[in-house]
Design a protein around this motif. Structure first.
Motif, PDB file in Angstrom:
ATOM      1  N   GLU A   1      -6.520  81.653 -16.629  1.00 13.75           N
ATOM      2  CA  GLU A   1      -7.544  81.079 -15.753  1.00 13.75           C
ATOM      3  C   GLU A   1      -7.175  79.666 -15.304  1.00 13.75           C
ATOM      4  OE1 GLU A   1     -10.123  82.862 -14.459  1.00 13.75           O
ATOM      5  OE2 GLU A   1      -9.133  84.511 -15.505  1.00 13.75           O
ATOM      6  N   PHE A   2      -6.551  78.909 -16.179  1.00 14.08           N
ATOM      7  CA  PHE A   2      -6.134  77.545 -15.821  1.00 14.08           C
ATOM      8  C   PHE A   2      -5.095  77.590 -14.704  1.00 14.08           C
ATOM      9  CE2 PHE A   2      -3.769  73.546 -16.391  1.00 14.08           C
ATOM     10  CZ  PHE A   2      -4.825  72.638 -16.366  1.00 14.08           C
ATOM     11  N   ASN A   3      -4.171  78.543 -14.795  1.00 13.36           N
ATOM     12  CA  ASN A   3      -3.130  78.669 -13.771  1.00 13.36           C
ATOM     13  C   ASN A   3      -3.688  79.137 -12.423  1.00 13.36           C
ATOM     14  OD1 ASN A   3      -1.059  77.743 -15.403  1.00 13.36           O
ATOM     15  ND2 ASN A   3      -0.611  79.777 -16.187  1.00 13.36           N
ATOM     16  N   LYS A   4      -4.843  79.789 -12.433  1.00 11.75           N
ATOM     17  CA  LYS A   4      -5.484  80.230 -11.195  1.00 11.75           C
ATOM     18  C   LYS A   4      -6.146  79.069 -10.445  1.00 11.75           C
ATOM     19  CE  LYS A   4      -6.747  84.903 -12.666  1.00 11.75           C
ATOM     20  NZ  LYS A   4      -7.916  85.765 -12.984  1.00 11.75           N
ATOM     21  N   LEU A   5      -6.485  78.004 -11.183  1.00 11.68           N
ATOM     22  CA  LEU A   5      -7.163  76.868 -10.552  1.00 11.68           C
ATOM     23  C   LEU A   5      -6.184  76.083  -9.692  1.00 11.68           C
ATOM     24  CD1 LEU A   5      -9.259  75.649 -13.609  1.00 11.68           C
ATOM     25  CD2 LEU A   5     -10.079  76.974 -11.654  1.00 11.68           C
ATOM     26  N   ASN A   6      -6.664  75.574  -8.605  1.00 13.96           N
ATOM     27  CA  ASN A   6      -5.820  74.774  -7.716  1.00 13.96           C
ATOM     28  C   ASN A   6      -5.881  73.312  -8.165  1.00 13.96           C
ATOM     29  OD1 ASN A   6      -4.446  73.509  -5.691  1.00 13.96           O
ATOM     30  ND2 ASN A   6      -5.804  74.153  -4.042  1.00 13.96           N
ATOM     31  N   HIS A   7      -4.865  72.882  -8.891  1.00 20.58           N
ATOM     32  CA  HIS A   7      -4.809  71.508  -9.397  1.00 20.58           C
ATOM     33  C   HIS A   7      -3.844  70.635  -8.602  1.00 20.58           C
ATOM     34  CE1 HIS A   7      -6.601  73.055 -13.290  1.00 20.58           C
ATOM     35  NE2 HIS A   7      -7.420  72.129 -12.869  1.00 20.58           N
ATOM     36  N   LYS A   8      -3.498  71.073  -7.416  1.00 18.83           N
ATOM     37  CA  LYS A   8      -2.511  70.342  -6.612  1.00 18.83           C
ATOM     38  C   LYS A   8      -2.877  68.860  -6.466  1.00 18.83           C
ATOM     39  CE  LYS A   8      -0.066  70.567  -2.216  1.00 18.83           C
ATOM     40  NZ  LYS A   8       0.059  71.267  -0.944  1.00 18.83           N
ATOM     41  N   ASN A   9      -4.138  68.583  -6.185  1.00 17.89           N
ATOM     42  CA  ASN A   9      -4.577  67.195  -5.977  1.00 17.89           C
ATOM     43  C   ASN A   9      -5.506  66.706  -7.084  1.00 17.89           C
ATOM     44  OD1 ASN A   9      -3.187  66.957  -3.467  1.00 17.89           O
ATOM     45  ND2 ASN A   9      -4.811  68.164  -2.512  1.00 17.89           N
ATOM     46  N   SER A  10      -5.535  67.406  -8.204  1.00 24.42           N
ATOM     47  CA  SER A  10      -6.433  67.029  -9.294  1.00 24.42           C
ATOM     48  C   SER A  10      -5.824  65.945 -10.170  1.00 24.42           C
ATOM     49  CB  SER A  10      -6.740  68.245 -10.173  1.00 24.42           C
ATOM     50  OG  SER A  10      -7.419  69.222  -9.444  1.00 24.42           O
ATOM     51  N   SER A  11      -6.678  65.100 -10.681  1.00 22.04           N
ATOM     52  CA  SER A  11      -6.239  64.082 -11.640  1.00 22.04           C
ATOM     53  C   SER A  11      -5.973  64.750 -12.984  1.00 22.04           C
ATOM     54  CB  SER A  11      -7.322  63.016 -11.799  1.00 22.04           C
ATOM     55  OG  SER A  11      -8.473  63.583 -12.415  1.00 22.04           O
ATOM     56  N   ALA A  12      -5.232  64.065 -13.836  1.00 22.41           N
ATOM     57  CA  ALA A  12      -4.978  64.569 -15.188  1.00 22.41           C
ATOM     58  C   ALA A  12      -6.303  64.706 -15.936  1.00 22.41           C
ATOM     59  CB  ALA A  12      -4.027  63.633 -15.926  1.00 22.41           C
ATOM     60  N   LYS A  13      -7.224  63.810 -15.686  1.00 26.23           N
ATOM     61  CA  LYS A  13      -8.547  63.855 -16.321  1.00 26.23           C
ATOM     62  C   LYS A  13      -9.281  65.143 -15.927  1.00 26.23           C
ATOM     63  CE  LYS A  13     -11.150  60.040 -16.472  1.00 26.23           C
ATOM     64  NZ  LYS A  13     -12.144  58.997 -16.078  1.00 26.23           N
ATOM     65  N   GLN A  14      -9.243  65.482 -14.639  1.00 23.32           N
ATOM     66  CA  GLN A  14      -9.928  66.700 -14.182  1.00 23.32           C
ATOM     67  C   GLN A  14      -9.269  67.951 -14.751  1.00 23.32           C
ATOM     68  OE1 GLN A  14     -12.897  66.896 -12.428  1.00 23.32           O
ATOM     69  NE2 GLN A  14     -12.706  69.016 -13.147  1.00 23.32           N
ATOM     70  N   LYS A  15      -7.957  67.941 -14.853  1.00 29.17           N
ATOM     71  CA  LYS A  15      -7.258  69.081 -15.455  1.00 29.17           C
ATOM     72  C   LYS A  15      -7.716  69.281 -16.900  1.00 29.17           C
ATOM     73  CE  LYS A  15      -3.070  68.579 -12.694  1.00 29.17           C
ATOM     74  NZ  LYS A  15      -1.653  68.204 -12.730  1.00 29.17           N
ATOM     75  N   LEU A  16      -7.867  68.173 -17.620  1.00 31.42           N
ATOM     76  CA  LEU A  16      -8.314  68.241 -19.011  1.00 31.42           C
ATOM     77  C   LEU A  16      -9.734  68.805 -19.089  1.00 31.42           C
ATOM     78  CD1 LEU A  16      -7.853  67.661 -21.997  1.00 31.42           C
ATOM     79  CD2 LEU A  16      -8.538  65.294 -21.576  1.00 31.42           C
ATOM     80  N   ILE A  17     -10.612  68.338 -18.228  1.00 29.93           N
ATOM     81  CA  ILE A  17     -11.986  68.852 -18.203  1.00 29.93           C
ATOM     82  C   ILE A  17     -11.989  70.348 -17.927  1.00 29.93           C
ATOM     83  CG2 ILE A  17     -14.153  68.799 -16.869  1.00 29.93           C
ATOM     84  CD1 ILE A  17     -13.639  65.714 -16.570  1.00 29.93           C
ATOM     85  N   ASP A  18     -11.224  70.765 -16.930  1.00 31.27           N
ATOM     86  CA  ASP A  18     -11.154  72.194 -16.581  1.00 31.27           C
ATOM     87  C   ASP A  18     -10.636  73.019 -17.753  1.00 31.27           C
ATOM     88  OD1 ASP A  18     -12.042  71.556 -14.025  1.00 31.27           O
ATOM     89  OD2 ASP A  18     -10.061  71.724 -13.102  1.00 31.27           O
ATOM     90  N   PHE A  19      -9.617  72.527 -18.421  1.00 35.86           N
ATOM     91  CA  PHE A  19      -9.012  73.230 -19.545  1.00 35.86           C
ATOM     92  C   PHE A  19     -10.034  73.427 -20.667  1.00 35.86           C
ATOM     93  CE2 PHE A  19      -6.549  73.521 -23.447  1.00 35.86           C
ATOM     94  CZ  PHE A  19      -5.516  74.380 -23.100  1.00 35.86           C
ATOM     95  N   LEU A  20     -10.727  72.362 -21.037  1.00 37.83           N
ATOM     96  CA  LEU A  20     -11.713  72.437 -22.116  1.00 37.83           C
ATOM     97  C   LEU A  20     -12.878  73.354 -21.741  1.00 37.83           C
ATOM     98  CD1 LEU A  20     -11.714  68.660 -23.071  1.00 37.83           C
ATOM     99  CD2 LEU A  20     -10.682  70.539 -24.386  1.00 37.83           C
ATOM    100  N   PHE A  21     -13.294  73.280 -20.490  1.00 34.20           N
ATOM    101  CA  PHE A  21     -14.400  74.112 -20.026  1.00 34.20           C
ATOM    102  C   PHE A  21     -14.050  75.596 -20.114  1.00 34.20           C
ATOM    103  CE2 PHE A  21     -16.925  76.088 -16.548  1.00 34.20           C
ATOM    104  CZ  PHE A  21     -18.184  75.885 -17.102  1.00 34.20           C
ATOM    105  N   LEU A  22     -12.786  75.943 -19.887  1.00 31.46           N
ATOM    106  CA  LEU A  22     -12.374  77.344 -19.975  1.00 31.46           C
ATOM    107  C   LEU A  22     -12.579  77.904 -21.377  1.00 31.46           C
ATOM    108  CD1 LEU A  22      -9.200  77.290 -17.716  1.00 31.46           C
ATOM    109  CD2 LEU A  22     -11.337  78.549 -17.280  1.00 31.46           C
ATOM    110  N   GLU A  23     -12.449  77.072 -22.389  1.00 26.31           N
ATOM    111  CA  GLU A  23     -12.716  77.538 -23.751  1.00 26.31           C
ATOM    112  C   GLU A  23     -14.179  77.942 -23.902  1.00 26.31           C
ATOM    113  OE1 GLU A  23     -10.791  75.661 -27.150  1.00 26.31           O
ATOM    114  OE2 GLU A  23      -9.889  74.243 -25.744  1.00 26.31           O
ATOM    115  N   LEU A  24     -15.071  77.164 -23.290  1.00 29.63           N
ATOM    116  CA  LEU A  24     -16.492  77.512 -23.343  1.00 29.63           C
ATOM    117  C   LEU A  24     -16.774  78.782 -22.534  1.00 29.63           C
ATOM    118  CD1 LEU A  24     -18.220  74.033 -22.991  1.00 29.63           C
ATOM    119  CD2 LEU A  24     -17.509  75.238 -25.071  1.00 29.63           C
TER     120      LEU A  24
END
Length: 191
Positions: free
Chosen positions: A72-95
């Motif tokens: 699911e993380f690889n499906k997200l478009n993180h091209k212009n995302s900050s490292a902080k947003q990537k971390l938030i997205d990653f943690l949220f996927l666990e939930l």
């Protein structure tokens, strides 16, 4: 399809069927015979892939969580995302994974895996491959504290959100409230 691919497909079918039945009937009311019958496999085939119903639940929070978050993380478009947003997205996927599995399966996963700690047979961090990905994400950010402290804090937060959800028997919105908590913590620790 070769033999190994067929075996993996069968194992996934058994797993998916078991999780589905656990969520409909409950873990205790679901039998291995019923799982096998619903999956269209012989009972012996079940035991080729799993030693028990408990092993399916344990696996759900290691192999399947790892696979789910990575996919699911690889499906997200993180091209212009900050490292902080990537971390938030990653943690949220666990939930999201916990929500998908349901409160009973999540509670059982905690119970079974914590029992291994009592028996000094805990391989939690070696089984949680996604912890390595989480470390990399944290190291790619500008943290206000040590990276190890931030790792332990966010791991504890996500586990704590899941545990509170289990203790409340699913009586709060793990996704909406969890996202607020994750964003608050990440904003606290990361510039």
């Amino acid at each position: 399809m070769n033999r190994q691919e067929k075996s993996l497909k069968t194992k996934k079918k058994i797993f998916d069927t078991a999780i589905h039945l656990f969520n409909i009937k409950g873990y205790n009311l679901t039998t291995i015979s019923e799982i096998s019958r619903s999956a269209g496999v012989a009972k012996g085939t079940f035991y080729v892939h799993y030693s028990s119903k408990e092993s399916i639940v344990k696996e759900s929070y290691y192999q399947n969580l790892n696979f789910y978050v990575e996919t699911e993380f690889n499906k997200l478009n993180h091209k212009n995302s900050s490292a902080k947003q990537k971390l938030i997205d990653f943690l949220f996927l666990e939930l999201q994974f916990a929500n998908k599995m349901g409160v009973e399966i999540t509670t059982l996963a905690y119970t079974f895996n914590l029992k291994e700690s009592l028996n000094k047979n805990n391989a939690h961090f070696s089984k949680r491959i996604l912890s390595n990905d989480l470390h990399r994400l944290i190291y790619s950010t500008d943290v206000k504290q040590s990276s190890e402290l931030v790792f332990n804090a966010v791991e504890s937060l996500v586990r704590g959100i899941m545990a509170t959800w289990c203790f409340s028997e699913g009586n709060f919105d793990i996704l909406n409230q969890g996202l607020i908590m994750i964003e608050d913590m990440v904003n606290y620790y990361i510039v």
